[in-house]
Write a protein that holds these residues in place. Structure first.
Motif, mmCIF file in Angstrom:
data_model
loop_
_atom_site.group_PDB
_atom_site.id
_atom_site.type_symbol
_atom_site.label_atom_id
_atom_site.label_comp_id
_atom_site.label_asym_id
_atom_site.label_seq_id
_atom_site.Cartn_x
_atom_site.Cartn_y
_atom_site.Cartn_z
ATOM 1 N N SER A 1 -17.894 0.583 5.320
ATOM 2 C CA SER A 1 -19.057 -0.210 4.921
ATOM 3 C C SER A 1 -18.759 -1.033 3.670
ATOM 4 O O SER A 1 -19.525 -1.930 3.325
ATOM 5 N N CYS A 2 -17.652 -0.745 3.007
ATOM 6 C CA CYS A 2 -17.367 -1.364 1.702
ATOM 7 C C CYS A 2 -16.548 -2.656 1.883
ATOM 8 O O CYS A 2 -15.400 -2.608 2.343
ATOM 9 N N PRO A 3 -17.092 -3.804 1.497
ATOM 10 C CA PRO A 3 -16.353 -5.057 1.686
ATOM 11 C C PRO A 3 -15.081 -5.141 0.844
ATOM 12 O O PRO A 3 -14.088 -5.721 1.292
ATOM 13 N N ALA A 4 -15.076 -4.566 -0.354
ATOM 14 C CA ALA A 4 -13.867 -4.614 -1.179
ATOM 15 C C ALA A 4 -12.756 -3.769 -0.569
ATOM 16 O O ALA A 4 -11.590 -4.184 -0.546
ATOM 17 N N TYR A 5 -13.128 -2.596 -0.084
ATOM 18 C CA TYR A 5 -12.138 -1.717 0.557
ATOM 19 C C TYR A 5 -11.537 -2.388 1.794
ATOM 20 O O TYR A 5 -10.311 -2.428 1.960
ATOM 21 N N LEU A 6 -12.393 -2.954 2.634
ATOM 22 C CA LEU A 6 -11.904 -3.598 3.856
ATOM 23 C C LEU A 6 -11.101 -4.851 3.542
ATOM 24 O O LEU A 6 -10.034 -5.083 4.114
ATOM 25 N N SER A 7 -11.588 -5.665 2.606
ATOM 26 C CA SER A 7 -10.912 -6.928 2.297
ATOM 27 C C SER A 7 -9.563 -6.711 1.631
ATOM 28 O O SER A 7 -8.664 -7.545 1.743
ATOM 29 N N SER A 8 -9.432 -5.601 0.928
ATOM 30 C CA SER A 8 -8.168 -5.325 0.247
ATOM 31 C C SER A 8 -7.107 -4.796 1.202
ATOM 32 O O SER A 8 -5.960 -4.575 0.785
ATOM 33 N N GLY A 9 -7.459 -4.607 2.457
ATOM 34 C CA GLY A 9 -6.520 -3.974 3.399
ATOM 35 C C GLY A 9 -6.576 -2.465 3.283
ATOM 36 O O GLY A 9 -5.588 -1.782 3.534
ATOM 37 N N LYS A 10 -7.763 -1.950 2.895
ATOM 38 C CA LYS A 10 -8.021 -0.514 2.779
ATOM 39 C C LYS A 10 -7.156 0.146 1.711
ATOM 40 O O LYS A 10 -6.510 1.171 1.953
ATOM 41 N N GLN A 11 -7.153 -0.466 0.538
ATOM 42 C CA GLN A 11 -6.481 0.158 -0.604
ATOM 43 C C GLN A 11 -7.247 1.424 -0.996
ATOM 44 O O GLN A 11 -8.471 1.384 -1.208
ATOM 45 N N GLU A 12 -6.543 2.507 -1.157
ATOM 46 C CA GLU A 12 -7.168 3.810 -1.390
ATOM 47 C C GLU A 12 -8.081 3.822 -2.628
ATOM 48 O O GLU A 12 -9.155 4.412 -2.607
ATOM 49 N N ILE A 13 -7.660 3.141 -3.696
ATOM 50 C CA ILE A 13 -8.443 3.218 -4.943
ATOM 51 C C ILE A 13 -9.801 2.538 -4.808
ATOM 52 O O ILE A 13 -10.709 2.803 -5.597
ATOM 53 N N TYR A 14 -9.966 1.652 -3.828
ATOM 54 C CA TYR A 14 -11.254 0.975 -3.644
ATOM 55 C C TYR A 14 -12.177 1.713 -2.671
ATOM 56 O O TYR A 14 -13.308 1.283 -2.440
ATOM 57 N N ARG A 15 -11.697 2.790 -2.094
ATOM 58 C CA ARG A 15 -12.537 3.574 -1.181
ATOM 59 C C ARG A 15 -13.787 4.043 -1.933
ATOM 60 O O ARG A 15 -13.698 4.473 -3.090
ATOM 61 N N PRO A 16 -14.994 3.935 -1.301
ATOM 62 C CA PRO A 16 -16.234 4.249 -2.033
ATOM 63 C C PRO A 16 -16.255 5.633 -2.665
ATOM 64 O O PRO A 16 -16.890 5.830 -3.713
ATOM 65 N N LYS B 1 0.824 -1.189 0.000
ATOM 66 C CA LYS B 1 0.000 0.000 0.000
ATOM 67 C C LYS B 1 0.867 1.251 0.000
ATOM 68 O O LYS B 1 1.896 1.305 0.637
ATOM 69 N N ARG B 2 0.459 2.241 -0.763
ATOM 70 C CA ARG B 2 1.142 3.522 -0.711
ATOM 71 C C ARG B 2 0.096 4.620 -0.798
ATOM 72 O O ARG B 2 -1.016 4.389 -1.247
ATOM 73 N N LYS B 3 0.467 5.765 -0.345
ATOM 74 C CA LYS B 3 -0.459 6.881 -0.349
ATOM 75 C C LYS B 3 -0.827 7.240 -1.777
ATOM 76 O O LYS B 3 0.045 7.463 -2.616
ATOM 77 N N MET B 4 -2.090 7.279 -2.056
ATOM 78 C CA MET B 4 -2.559 7.576 -3.411
ATOM 79 C C MET B 4 -3.304 8.904 -3.412
ATOM 80 O O MET B 4 -4.025 9.226 -2.474
ATOM 81 N N LYS B 5 -3.130 9.646 -4.484
ATOM 82 C CA LYS B 5 -3.897 10.859 -4.688
ATOM 83 C C LYS B 5 -4.777 10.668 -5.926
ATOM 84 O O LYS B 5 -4.425 9.907 -6.826
ATOM 85 N N ILE B 6 -5.872 11.390 -5.950
ATOM 86 C CA ILE B 6 -6.777 11.281 -7.088
ATOM 87 C C ILE B 6 -6.033 11.564 -8.390
ATOM 88 O O ILE B 6 -6.181 10.845 -9.382
ATOM 89 N N GLU B 7 -5.193 12.603 -8.394
ATOM 90 C CA GLU B 7 -4.512 12.989 -9.631
ATOM 91 C C GLU B 7 -3.506 11.947 -10.099
ATOM 92 O O GLU B 7 -3.074 11.952 -11.258
ATOM 93 N N ASP B 8 -3.111 11.017 -9.217
ATOM 94 C CA ASP B 8 -2.194 9.945 -9.626
ATOM 95 C C ASP B 8 -2.802 9.065 -10.713
ATOM 96 O O ASP B 8 -2.088 8.400 -11.454
ATOM 97 N N LEU B 9 -4.137 9.064 -10.792
ATOM 98 C CA LEU B 9 -4.805 8.173 -11.733
ATOM 99 C C LEU B 9 -4.495 8.529 -13.188
ATOM 100 O O LEU B 9 -4.615 7.681 -14.074
ATOM 101 N N SER B 10 -4.106 9.755 -13.453
ATOM 102 C CA SER B 10 -3.807 10.133 -14.835
ATOM 103 C C SER B 10 -2.308 10.145 -15.130
ATOM 104 O O SER B 10 -1.889 10.451 -16.234
ATOM 105 N N ARG B 11 -1.507 9.796 -14.144
ATOM 106 C CA ARG B 11 -0.053 9.838 -14.340
ATOM 107 C C ARG B 11 0.469 8.489 -14.800
ATOM 108 O O ARG B 11 -0.015 7.449 -14.358
ATOM 109 N N PRO B 12 1.491 8.497 -15.659
ATOM 110 C CA PRO B 12 2.012 7.220 -16.156
ATOM 111 C C PRO B 12 2.662 6.408 -15.044
ATOM 112 O O PRO B 12 3.349 6.957 -14.187
ATOM 113 N N ALA B 13 2.412 5.123 -15.059
ATOM 114 C CA ALA B 13 3.028 4.184 -14.112
ATOM 115 C C ALA B 13 2.744 2.792 -14.628
ATOM 116 O O ALA B 13 1.679 2.539 -15.196
#
Length: 532
Positions: free
Chosen positions: A113-128, A2-14
């Motif tokens: 409340s989100c099972p995917a977010y909790l099950s993933s270990g609270k990955q930021e991108i799955y946050r509702p 897990k790493r800190k994710m920002k919304i704007e990271d979604l458009s950056r190359p990786a």
């Protein structure tokens, strides 16, 4: 990791924004606690499809060949987004969509409340609230033309490009649309609806949808009659087989009514039952015959398949299927449509169809569960609970329970006929999605099934194990009652993935099968563990 994710990271190359490590996932009790890496894509798959979100491909967006194709991709999205936000083009869902986009205060109450977010270990991108915020920023910057300086000052900037949109499309298929997040929101913000509307934009405006939902789903259903590929002729053969099987199991010669004009009830099953779990429609036939119910099946196109995958990704396809369902009932002049054990079919026929079924197509429609409750509790059918004297727990399908409030009928039945019934925690409207909602249960492309079983379904697996913790030995057979074809499909794959039947003696099945299994008039048990 897990790493800190920002919304704007979604458009950056990786190469890949998020890597799901087994050690980050929600812990399961022994013997299910062995770390298990998720299946990786092949190099060829990585080259062909956009997979830089989390290394998982469920949708399969192909990469543009050149800059022109990328520009066209972005332009199509913006055109579709304008339509999505206009009353003329999105009269079905514009009000709840705008409410959810405009009034979310990002308090993050919905996260846990989100099972995917909790099950993933609270990955930021799955946050509702993550994917809605991506859409919100695109709208603000590219449609509302928000001042760029203001955007930077309020940390709401984002760059629109192919990478961002392809990741957003995949991200819309990491939400099972269970709407548990909407239930806990004090403002009624429906982040699941936003995920669904993102799917709709990609489908209706860009021709991008999960193959299992579109080509193999609604398109096939409208063409041959069922998303399973069952044609009316094949249905006749299946019904003949079911009649023979019923006679062999029970000694009863029952003629299953098909296309009976003027019947009181048109019963519509998820056609997956006919193929994968024929004991479910068989049990309905036995019970209805014993109770003297005036009912029929339909052999008309789509009339024998309650499935409507359109509600998960495309309004046009959803409306087409809904009209076919109503046409089947109108043609037969039945008094009402009764939906069998299928959660999403409940939502499609009983709730969403209200938007398109008017006039003579507005035929009364109801769930089968209250009818089953009446048959059990009225004493009309003699039942012996001792025949179901094994541990039973109940899975609550999201669309029946959380969406429609059908909470008690199935419980009253199980309390009456299953002496060892126990609840999962939490349950009822607070229950977690099986992990197969919104099409996940049937999506089989590339490594998506691995993600589904490891992340999306993980919370449900944990709930089931906890419900049976006092009888965990594999020699004791246990039954998860899942009155939904889609949920059963998920459990079939999930139990195989985790080895639940072998390790813990856990089986699954429907509700009506337990009722018939308790009928004192039957000489032999209807349920056989070997066939579950």
């Amino acid at each position: 990791m897990k790493r800190k994710m920002k919304i704007e990271d979604l458009s950056r190359p990786a190469q890949q924004l998020v890597t799901l490590e087994p050690s980050d996932l929600l812990p399961l009790p022994p013997p299910y606690d062995e770390p298990r890496p998720l299946k990786e894509l092949t190099e060829e798959q990585r080259q062909r499809y956009e997979a830089s979100l989390d290394g998982i491909v469920g949708l399969g967006v192909t990469k543009p060949a050149n800059a022109q194709e990328e520009e066209e991709f972005v332009a199509k999205f913006l055109s579709g987004l304008k339509k999505l936000l206009s009353k003329e083009n999105n009269w079905t869902f514009i009000q709840p969509l705008l409410h959810s986009l405009d009034y979310c205060v990002k308090c993050q109450l919905c996260n846990d409340s989100c099972p995917a977010y909790l099950s993933s270990g609270k990955q930021e991108i799955y946050r509702p609230t993550f994917r809605p915020e991506v859409l919100r920023r695109i709208i603000n910057k590219y449609l509302k033309k928000e001042n760029s300086l203001l955007a930077r000052l309020t940390a709401s900037n984002i760059e629109l490009n192919f990478t961002l949109l392809a990741r957003l499309a995949e991200l819309a298929y990491r939400c099972s649309l269970c709407r548990r997040c909407a239930q806990v929101c004090p403002l009624g913000i429906d982040n699941a609806l936003i995920s669904r509307e993102i799917r709709k934009l990609f489908s209706q405006e860009m021709g991008i949808a999960a193959r299992e939902l579109h080509e193999q789903g609604t398109v096939q259903q409208l063409k041959v009659g069922s998303s399973t590929g069952i044609t009316p002729k094949a249905l006749a053969n299946i019904i003949a087989f079911m009649e023979d099987d019923i006679e062999e199991k029970t000694g009863r010669k029952i003629k299953i009514p098909v296309d009976k004009e003027g019947a009181e009830v048109l019963l519509v099953h998820n056609a997956g039952e006919f193929m994968a779990w024929p004991e479910n429609p068989q049990a309905f036939a036995i019970l209805f015959d014993a109770a003297g119910i005036d009912w029929t099946l339909s052999s008309q196109i789509a009339g024998y398949d309650a499935v409507n995958y359109g509600i998960w990704y495309d309004d046009v396809q959803a409306a087409r299927v809904a009209v076919h369902h109503a046409e089947a009932a109108r043609t037969l002049k039945v008094k009402k449509i009764c939906v069998g054990e299928c959660g999403h079919a409940h939502k499609a026929i009983l709730v969403i169809a209200d938007r398109v079924l008017t006039g003579e197509l507005n035929i009364p429609r109801e769930s089968a569960l209250p009818l089953l409750e009446h048959l059990v509790l009225s004493g009309k059918i003699k039942l012996d609970p001792k025949r179901n004297d094994f541990p039973v727990t109940l899975h609550d399908p999201c669309n029946m329970v959380r969406l429609m409030g059908i909470v008690e009928p199935q419980r009253k039945i199980l309390r009456a006929i299953c002496p060892q019934f126990r609840e999962m925690e939490p349950h009822g409207v607070d229950n977690y999605c099986c992990g197969g909602g919104s099409g996940f249960a049937i999506m089989q492309s590339m490594n998506f099934p691995d993600w589904r079983n490891s992340v999306s379904a993980r919370m449900k697996m944990k709930q089931i194990l906890e419900a049976f913790a006092d009888v965990s030995e594999p020699a004791q057979n246990k039954y998860v009652c899942a009155p939904c074809s889609n949920c059963k499909g998920l459990m079939r794959d999930m139990f195989e993935f985790y080895g639940a039947t072998r390790k813990s003696g856990i089986f699954y099945g429907g509700l009506v099968e337990l009722i018939v299994n308790a009928m004192v008039d039957l000489q032999k048990p209807f349920l056989t563990w070997e066939q579950l």
